[in-house]
Design an enzyme around this catalytic site. Structure first.
Site, PDB file in Angstrom:
ATOM      1  N   GLY A 185       0.829  -1.195   0.000  1.00  0.00           N
ATOM      2  CA  GLY A 185       0.000   0.000   0.000  1.00  0.00           C
ATOM      3  C   GLY A 185       0.862   1.242   0.000  1.00  0.00           C
ATOM      4  O   GLY A 185       2.051   1.194   0.274  1.00  0.00           O
ATOM      5  N   ARG A 186       0.215   2.365  -0.321  1.00  0.00           N
ATOM      6  CA  ARG A 186       0.957   3.610  -0.433  1.00  0.00           C
ATOM      7  C   ARG A 186       0.001   4.699   0.003  1.00  0.00           C
ATOM      8  O   ARG A 186      -1.130   4.775  -0.475  1.00  0.00           O
ATOM      9  CB  ARG A 186       1.342   3.803  -1.895  1.00  0.00           C
ATOM     10  CG  ARG A 186       2.515   4.693  -2.152  1.00  0.00           C
ATOM     11  CD  ARG A 186       2.829   4.621  -3.627  1.00  0.00           C
ATOM     12  NE  ARG A 186       3.928   3.694  -3.893  1.00  0.00           N
ATOM     13  CZ  ARG A 186       5.202   4.088  -3.999  1.00  0.00           C
ATOM     14  NH1 ARG A 186       5.525   5.342  -3.837  1.00  0.00           N
ATOM     15  NH2 ARG A 186       6.150   3.208  -4.262  1.00  0.00           N
ATOM     16  N   GLY A 225       3.352   7.453   3.887  1.00  0.00           N
ATOM     17  CA  GLY A 225       4.466   6.622   3.470  1.00  0.00           C
ATOM     18  C   GLY A 225       4.017   5.362   2.766  1.00  0.00           C
ATOM     19  O   GLY A 225       2.850   5.218   2.399  1.00  0.00           O
ATOM     20  N   LYS A 279       5.002   0.240   7.930  1.00  0.00           N
ATOM     21  CA  LYS A 279       4.875   1.487   7.180  1.00  0.00           C
ATOM     22  C   LYS A 279       6.126   2.325   7.348  1.00  0.00           C
ATOM     23  O   LYS A 279       6.532   2.628   8.467  1.00  0.00           O
ATOM     24  CB  LYS A 279       3.658   2.251   7.705  1.00  0.00           C
ATOM     25  CG  LYS A 279       3.466   3.573   7.026  1.00  0.00           C
ATOM     26  CD  LYS A 279       2.077   4.089   7.259  1.00  0.00           C
ATOM     27  CE  LYS A 279       1.734   5.133   6.222  1.00  0.00           C
ATOM     28  NZ  LYS A 279       0.323   5.425   6.218  1.00  0.00           N
ATOM     29  N   ASP A 298      -8.337  11.636   6.836  1.00  0.00           N
ATOM     30  CA  ASP A 298      -8.155  11.032   5.515  1.00  0.00           C
ATOM     31  C   ASP A 298      -8.948   9.722   5.437  1.00  0.00           C
ATOM     32  O   ASP A 298      -8.392   8.672   5.158  1.00  0.00           O
ATOM     33  CB  ASP A 298      -6.668  10.807   5.234  1.00  0.00           C
ATOM     34  CG  ASP A 298      -6.405  10.550   3.746  1.00  0.00           C
ATOM     35  OD1 ASP A 298      -7.344  10.738   2.948  1.00  0.00           O
ATOM     36  OD2 ASP A 298      -5.291  10.151   3.398  1.00  0.00           O
TER      37      ASP A 298
END
Ligand SMILES: *[C@@H]1O[C@H](CO)[C@@H](O)[C@H](O)[C@H]1NC(C)=O
Ligand SMILES: *[C@@H]1O[C@H](CO)[C@@H](O)[C@H](O)[C@H]1NC(C)=O
Ligand SMILES: *[C@@H]1O[C@H](CO)[C@@H](O)[C@H](O)[C@H]1NC(C)=O
Ligand SMILES: *[C@@H]1O[C@H](CO)[C@@H](O)[C@H](O)[C@H]1NC(C)=O
Ligand SMILES: *[C@@H]1O[C@H](CO)[C@@H](O)[C@H](O)[C@H]1NC(C)=O
Ligand SMILES: *[C@@H]1O[C@H](CO)[C@@H](O)[C@H](O)[C@H]1NC(C)=O
Ligand SMILES: *[C@@H]1O[C@H](CO)[C@@H](O)[C@H](O)[C@H]1NC(C)=O
Ligand SMILES: *[C@@H]1O[C@H](CO)[C@@H](O)[C@H](O)[C@H]1NC(C)=O
Length: 813
Positions: A530-531, A535, A551, A645
């Site tokens: 994942g991104r 990070g 992460k 987010d």
């Protein structure tokens, strides 16, 4: 010279033989018996003197409970991850014995006797007198330590005298209450008790030195309303091996892992809650699989008069004085708080009230008036001389009631109730406390470091031994000095960061990983999973087979010191909710800053949105779980955390399709560099999911930004249309909610629009009424006006109601 060396060696050996962690590890070649024969005894001084059940699970022996203090106990043989043992029973919890010359003896007459060196009378015994036969003491596979005759007849068993723990197959009866320990360091009897009451119902009671009261089941409602039966003619309850609890008062529950075979226990914990635990053998930790009370502040007694209780995730409860009051005893919250002002509150019309939304104090009503206005309720309280304040509650009948209190006890914060507390205060305090509209104070319950028990009982004076004793003391001191020197040199040769690591680990409770360790676990950061803003996330596997998501925080490479990062992460580490991702640890080495999370088998919601796996039932559960996780972040934490987010990529899904919110709290981390005064200086989040107020400089950023994003995610789950994709913006000028609203308008009151907006690719049927409500909730969440959006806990309530309503309608069919 030779004699000096010999002298040193003796000193060392003497010291080592008394070091608890060495003496408790069992020798490899020797297997201790499970049976003690008549006429023999177990000595506190002999480190091999214990009994182990044939299956090896339980050990009985002397357990070190403090400096020179031992209790004869039964514990799980295998140590936990933190090297401690879990004690399940104690013979002498309130009177520990000395670490020298204390013995447990099985007499030929069948009596089991525990003697302390210094005491002429036994400290504890099974009180079996004049038995004709002699008996054996057996450590059974079930954890039951029992005395039996040759013909297996049982004459005494530890299952009949439980302390704070009930094992599977151990009955709870009217004669065997469970009593909590005093504290994590003092294992003597505490104040919380689980017992069968006179009406045959199992209850929890707090019986402290200053206050007492039953707190479970909820004393506000009757036993019947709590689902209990008072009609049983026997009082017994038991947990079976697979986690089903059955009680004669109709209290039935299954542990969350009830179909699995694991080691279990039921314990009245030091915080007064009654919990079921299962052992996670690979991690060496106990996992809670059921608990009597969800909100531990509903447990009475811990915070005394004039104080309130709130929950700090990961730490437990916290007490705070109400405004204008100070703590009475700095070391003990149960004394409560006393006023700083002159308490002549009688009939003074000048008095005013401080308002505390979402607080309640249980009990101690001077007067109860239903269906009343706030002004009238204030008059009621002013008219009662000793009225300290009132609870003004919105009742389910649709009106407000007034509960005027003459004592303020058992105060707690609650998001679920719809009531407020109003505290009476003298006019003279008004100017002082205008700003104090939140409850102030401090004091984590569990941060108090309690001293360990020190037995000061003297040994029998024995003049002959006196000189030997002083020699021994001398050698001890010498040996100790030597060990200290050795340890000192050993550590000096190691790098400083190693010692710092130990310190941080102890201080935060979760693990600090080295960069090399994480590099190895991720196979040199080879599998990216994942991104995100903070990070890149990699999959990693530790040598103990635990799989983790690791992460790499790219945005804070140089700016932050370890201490600062740690301070922030500690906050995150304390958050603990089934719908939030678990943080296992972190790494901070020069420019490398990493976080280690639990790994989610099913990836993120974004990856699953367009798969056939997510039917409507699962989608609904994901919406509800995500709402619960966010509600916890916003409202139940001491430090309110905004996510900032929320999007399908940050909602991860575990193997049972439970959602877990990830990446929370990072927004706070990111803001650290330089911009302390204004928390949020630049817009953050992801296009399409960002609330409109991010775009306006003057609009305050509140938890409603997360509500907005959540609403957009919900709409995406329902319609299958991504707000960030171009396909949508061509079709409908940007916002997903406007598209749904348009379809609604077009339909003009008919129900066809639902079918039109709902994602047709998703398998399975849905209930149209339920779906309509779901869409309405989503639309309310993504309202442009932040004040029109509900809070996350209101969303949880609404979703729960949909569930109930549809259950109800199903039943009617
Ligand atoms: C001892 O353990 C066995 C199972 O290993 C169990 O069947 C038996 O009831 C236990 N006896 C006592 C007295 O608890
Ligand atoms: C517990 O599980 C059993 C079967 O596994 C089931 O019959 C029972 O209804 C369950 N009880 C509760 C309270 O869920
Ligand atoms: C039951 O045990 C299996 C294997 O140990 C595990 O994968 C599964 O998650 C467990 N189920 C529950 C509900 O804990
Ligand atoms: C405060 O509480 C502690 C522990 O309960 C007690 O030992 C001490 O005497 C108390 N101090 C006062 C001033 O009451
Ligand atoms: C709690 O506060 C009230 C006044 O607000 C005072 O009368 C009472 O004595 C206090 N309780 C204790 C234990 O000091
Ligand atoms: C509450 O009081 C108002 C006015 O006093 C009255 O009209 C109303 O019926 C009352 N409601 C209930 C449920 O008793
Ligand atoms: C909570 O109280 C408000 C008034 O303050 C009322 O409008 C609302 O309907 C209440 N909600 C519930 C769930 O009782
Ligand atoms: C442990 O609690 C008991 C009371 O149950 C008390 O007598 C004893 O002093 C306590 N020990 C410590 C170290 O506080």
């Amino acid at each position: 010279m030779a004699s000096l060396i010999l002298f040193h060696i003796i000193g060392l050996l003497l010291l080592l033989s008394n070091t608890p962690f060495l003496s408790s590890s069992s020798p490899a070649s020797f297997s201790p018996p499970s049976v003690l024969n008549p006429g023999s005894s177990l000595s506190v001084e002999n480190k091999d003197d214990f009994l182990i059940s044939p299956n090896g699970v339980f050990t009985a022996g002397f357990y070190n409970v403090g400096e020179n203090a031992y209790c004869f106990s039964v514990w799980f043989t295998k140590p936990l991850q933190d090297k401690t043992h879990t004690i399940v029973w104690m013979a002498n919890r309130d009177v520990p014995v000395n670490g020298k010359r204390s013995e447990l003896s099985l007499l030929k007459t069948g009596n089991l006797v525990l003697r302390d060196a210094a005491q002429p009378l036994p400290i504890w015994s099974t009180s079996i007198i004049n038995s004709q036969e002699s008996a054996q003491l057996v450590m059974n596979n079930t954890g039951n330590l029992h005395l039996q005759y040759q013909d297996s007849q049982i004459i005494w068993q530890s299952f009949d005298t439980p302390t704070d723990t009930l094992l599977p197959l151990q009955p709870l009866t009217k004669d065997t209450p469970l009593v909590s320990s005093r504290s994590s360091t003092n294992r003597s009897s505490g104040f919380y008790k689980l017992y069968f009451d006179n009406d045959n119902v199992i209850r929890l009671v707090y019986n402290g030195p200053r206050i007492a009261g039953i707190y479970w089941p909820d004393p506000k409602i009757t036993a019947w309303a709590a689902g209990r039966s008072t009609w049983a003619n026997r009082r017994t309850a038991m947990l079976d091996l697979s986690g089903h609890f059955v009680s004669s008062d109709s209290l039935f529950f299954n542990t969350t892992d009830s179909e699995n075979q694991s080691m279990r226990r039921l314990t009245v914990d030091i915080d007064g809650n009654f919990r079921a635990y299962s052992l996670d053998e690979t991690r060496g930790t106990w996992e809670v699989t059921w608990q009597a009370i969800g909100d531990t502040c509903r447990v009475h007694g811990i915070c005394g008069e004039n104080s309130t209780c709130s929950v700090v995730p990961g730490y437990g409860r916290k007490c705070s004085c109400i405004p204008n009051h100070i703590m009475i005893n700095q070391t003990d919250w149960s004394y409560g708080c006393k006023p700083e002002f002159d308490t002549t509150l009688c009939g003074n019309d000048e008095d005013y009230f401080l308002h505390f939304p979402n607080f309640d104090f249980y009990g101690y009503e001077a007067r109860f008036v239903p269906n009343i206005t706030l002004e009238e309720c204030k008059k009621v309280c002013l008219g009662i001389c000793n009225c300290k304040g009132f609870h003004f509650n919105f009742e389910t009948d649709g009106y407000f009631s007034c509960y005027a209190k003459f004592k303020l006890i058992n105060g707690f914060r609650t998001v679920s109730s719809n009531g407020s507390m109003y505290l009476k205060a003298p006019k003279s305090m008004a100017s002082l406390s205008k700003s104090k509209n939140i409850v102030q104070g401090d004091g984590l319950i569990c941060s108090q470091k309690l001293p360990t028990i020190q037995l000061d009982r003297a040994y029998e004076k024995n003049p002959k031994n006196e000189s030997v004793k002083s020699l021994m003391i001398f050698t001890y001191v010498f040996g100790a000095l030597e060990i200290i020197c050795i340890i000192y040199f050993f550590y000096r040769t190691r790098s400083q960061s190693t010692t710092r690591q130990g310190y941080h680990q102890a201080a935060t409770g979760f693990q600090r990983f080295s960069y090399a360790e994480l590099k190895k676990a991720t196979n040199n950061f080879s599998t990216e999973i994942g991104r995100g803003a903070g990070g890149i996330v990699y999959k990693g596997e530790f040598p103990d087979k635990r799989v983790a998501a690791i992460k790499v925080l790219t945005e804070f490479s140089n700016t932050q010191g370890e201490a600062e990062l740690l301070a922030e992460i500690t906050t995150l580490g304390r958050l603990n909710h089934m719908n939030l991702i678990d943080i296992w640890g972190y790494c901070a080495e020069r420019k490398h800053k990493l976080l280690v999370y639990e790994y989610m088998e099913n990836g993120s919601l974004a990856q699953n949105l367009h798969s056939n796996e997510l039917d409507w039932g699962k989608r609904f559960d994901i919406a509800l779980g995500t709402a619960k996780g966010l509600a916890y972040l916003h409202e139940e934490c001491l430090e309110w955390v905004l996510h900032c987010d929320v999007k399908p990529h940050n909602i991860l899904i575990d193997s049972n399709w439970n959602p877990k919110v990830a990446d929370f709290g990072l927004s706070k981390l990111q803001d650290r560099d330089g911009t302390r005064n204004s928390l949020f200086t630049r817009a953050r989040g992801t296009r399409g999911y960002m609330a409109p107020e991010w775009l306006f400089v003057n609009h305050p950023i509140t938890s409603k930004v997360d509500v907005y994003s959540y609403g957009v995610v919900m709409l995406e789950m329902i319609t299958g249309r991504s707000p960030a994709s171009d396909e949508l913006s061509v079709e409908s000028k940007g916002r997903p909610d406007s598209w749904v609203k348009e379809k609604m308008m077009e339909a003009g009151g008919k129900h066809e629009w639902i079918q039109e907006v709902v994602d047709l690719k998703v398998n399975g049927k849905y209930d149209e009424r339920k779906m309509e409500t779901l869409i309405m909730v989503a639309l309310r969440c993504s309202d442009e006006d932040k004040d029109a959006r509900p809070t996350m806990s209101q969303v949880v309530d609404m979703l729960l109601h949909i569930e109930e309503d549809s259950d109800y309608s199903n039943n009617n069919i």
